[in-house]
Design an enzyme around this catalytic site. Sequence first.
Site, short mmCIF file in Angstrom:
data_model
loop_
_atom_site.label_atom_id
_atom_site.label_comp_id
_atom_site.label_asym_id
_atom_site.label_seq_id
_atom_site.Cartn_x
_atom_site.Cartn_y
_atom_site.Cartn_z
CE LYS A 141 0.06 -3.31 2.91
NZ LYS A 141 -1.27 -3.86 2.38
CE LYS A 180 0.14 2.73 0.19
NZ LYS A 180 -0.58 1.80 -0.42
CE LYS A 239 -8.20 -0.58 -0.32
NZ LYS A 239 -7.43 -1.67 -1.02
N1 AQP Z 1 -1.86 6.34 -1.99
C1 AQP Z 1 -2.00 5.90 -3.09
N2 AQP Z 1 -1.64 6.54 -4.13
C2 AQP Z 1 -1.81 5.95 -5.51
N3 AQP Z 1 -2.37 4.86 -5.70
C3 AQP Z 1 -2.43 4.08 -4.81
N4 AQP Z 1 -2.97 2.82 -4.59
C4 AQP Z 1 -3.18 2.37 -3.48
N5 AQP Z 1 -2.82 3.38 -2.45
C5 AQP Z 1 -2.55 4.47 -3.35
C6 AQP Z 1 -3.19 1.65 -5.88
O1 AQP Z 1 -4.42 1.56 -5.71
C7 AQP Z 1 -4.41 0.17 -6.19
C8 AQP Z 1 -5.33 -0.71 -5.55
O2 AQP Z 1 -4.62 -1.00 -4.08
P1 AQP Z 1 -4.78 -2.20 -3.12
O3 AQP Z 1 -6.26 -2.37 -2.69
O4 AQP Z 1 -4.26 -3.40 -4.10
O5 AQP Z 1 -4.07 -2.24 -2.00
P2 AQP Z 1 -2.98 -1.26 -1.49
O6 AQP Z 1 -2.07 -0.59 -2.34
O7 AQP Z 1 -2.31 -2.19 -0.18
O8 AQP Z 1 -4.08 -0.08 -0.81
P3 AQP Z 1 -4.04 0.70 0.51
O9 AQP Z 1 -4.91 1.84 0.46
O10 AQP Z 1 -2.58 1.11 0.92
O11 AQP Z 1 -4.15 -0.61 1.49
P4 AQP Z 1 -3.41 -0.88 2.93
O12 AQP Z 1 -3.72 0.19 3.86
O13 AQP Z 1 -4.17 -2.07 3.27
O14 AQP Z 1 -2.07 -0.96 2.63
C9 AQP Z 1 -3.13 -0.25 -6.46
O15 AQP Z 1 -2.73 -0.14 -8.03
C10 AQP Z 1 -2.22 0.53 -5.63
O16 AQP Z 1 -1.08 0.97 -6.13
#
Ligand code: AQP
Length: 344
Positions: free
Chosen positions: A115, A207, A210
């Site tokens: 990040k 991955k 969001k």
């Molecule tokens: N691609 C994924 N596959 C499976 N699980 C996922 N999670 C996130 N992306 C995937 C799981 O969703 C839960 C909540 O995630 P979060 O909102 O805390 O943050 P994150 O992991 O940072 O989500 P993003 O979508 O990847 O956001 P950005 O783009 O901001 O980095 C967690 O249990 C996570 O493991």
Amino acid sequence: MTTFPERVFSGVQPTGNLHLGNYLGAIKKFVALQETHECVYCVVDLHAITVPQDPAELKSTIREVTAAFIAAGIDPKKHIVFNQSQVPEHAELAWVFNCVARMGWLNRMTQFKDKAGKNTENVSVGLFAYPTLMAADILVYRATHVPVGEDQKQHLELSRDIAQKFNNDYAASIAAHGHGDAFFPLPEPLIQGPATRVMSLRDGTKKMSKSDASDYSRLNLSDDRDTIAQKIRKAKTDPEPLPSEADGLKGRPEADNLVGIYAALSGDSRAEVLQRFGGQNFSAFKSALVDVAVASLEPVGSEMKRLLGDVAHLDAVLNDGARRARVLAAETMTAVKDILGFVR
Ligand code: AQP
């Protein structure tokens, strides 16, 4: 050995664009665990501000995640649903853990490196300390099980290290205060199933996330039937037909991802999916995938929309959850202060 009653904790960041990865990797599991466990589910808004947020948008995404929890089937009467900033004990325990965790441990966190990128001097201190707040989120409820996607595995290991170090560093005081040989459980990650790491629809090596600039990289929970169908039809694939055996997916990340998504949504094993679709081209498989994706996601999306029409109700759910969460969190913090030697 001190034993701990089983309790589940997990959180989702209100950072917009809730997607299929969040649903399959986390929220769907939250729903299943309600049947067997006492659960605490949190909209982790303190985590969200580790990167810049627009205040008005943050308010609406907090409600959106709350709506997604309820629409997916979480019962906020039986279990606790709340937003993190309403329970100050999370931040309080995070400070204690900042003093327990070692710089070297945090320096090894790959999510921070991803990040922050080349920008390490300019990102917030909060982004660096994110994993100690996550440890506090879990341990302030002395939770024993944490359903998360694969990407959170390293942070969970750090939470266990922090719990273990706290238990070791304060062992004498923990025992003297009647907590036996451990105050915190070592929380276990629950990372199983066919979709622990859902990948981007545009690039099977990345991955689903969001923050991906392309909306075509993900299926959002708020997408309607046509959008879901269009995104799946446009999803990247390769020219070969689907294999009949798992070995045939090696080196084909996009095919592997779509098969994993189909398996997770339909409840079939990957082997069953490959048996059914092996030898067929992607267009036939994608049509079937659209059907299972729409059948799973559309009801969640439309229920989310309905719930978002009643903001007062969503806020009441969060306030009630926070009140109940605070009782548990305050109990932990009181004990932690005694263990640390603070006067209260
Ligand atoms: N691609 C994924 N596959 C499976 N699980 C996922 N999670 C996130 N992306 C995937 C799981 O969703 C839960 C909540 O995630 P979060 O909102 O805390 O943050 P994150 O992991 O940072 O989500 P993003 O979508 O990847 O956001 P950005 O783009 O901001 O980095 C967690 O249990 C996570 O493991």
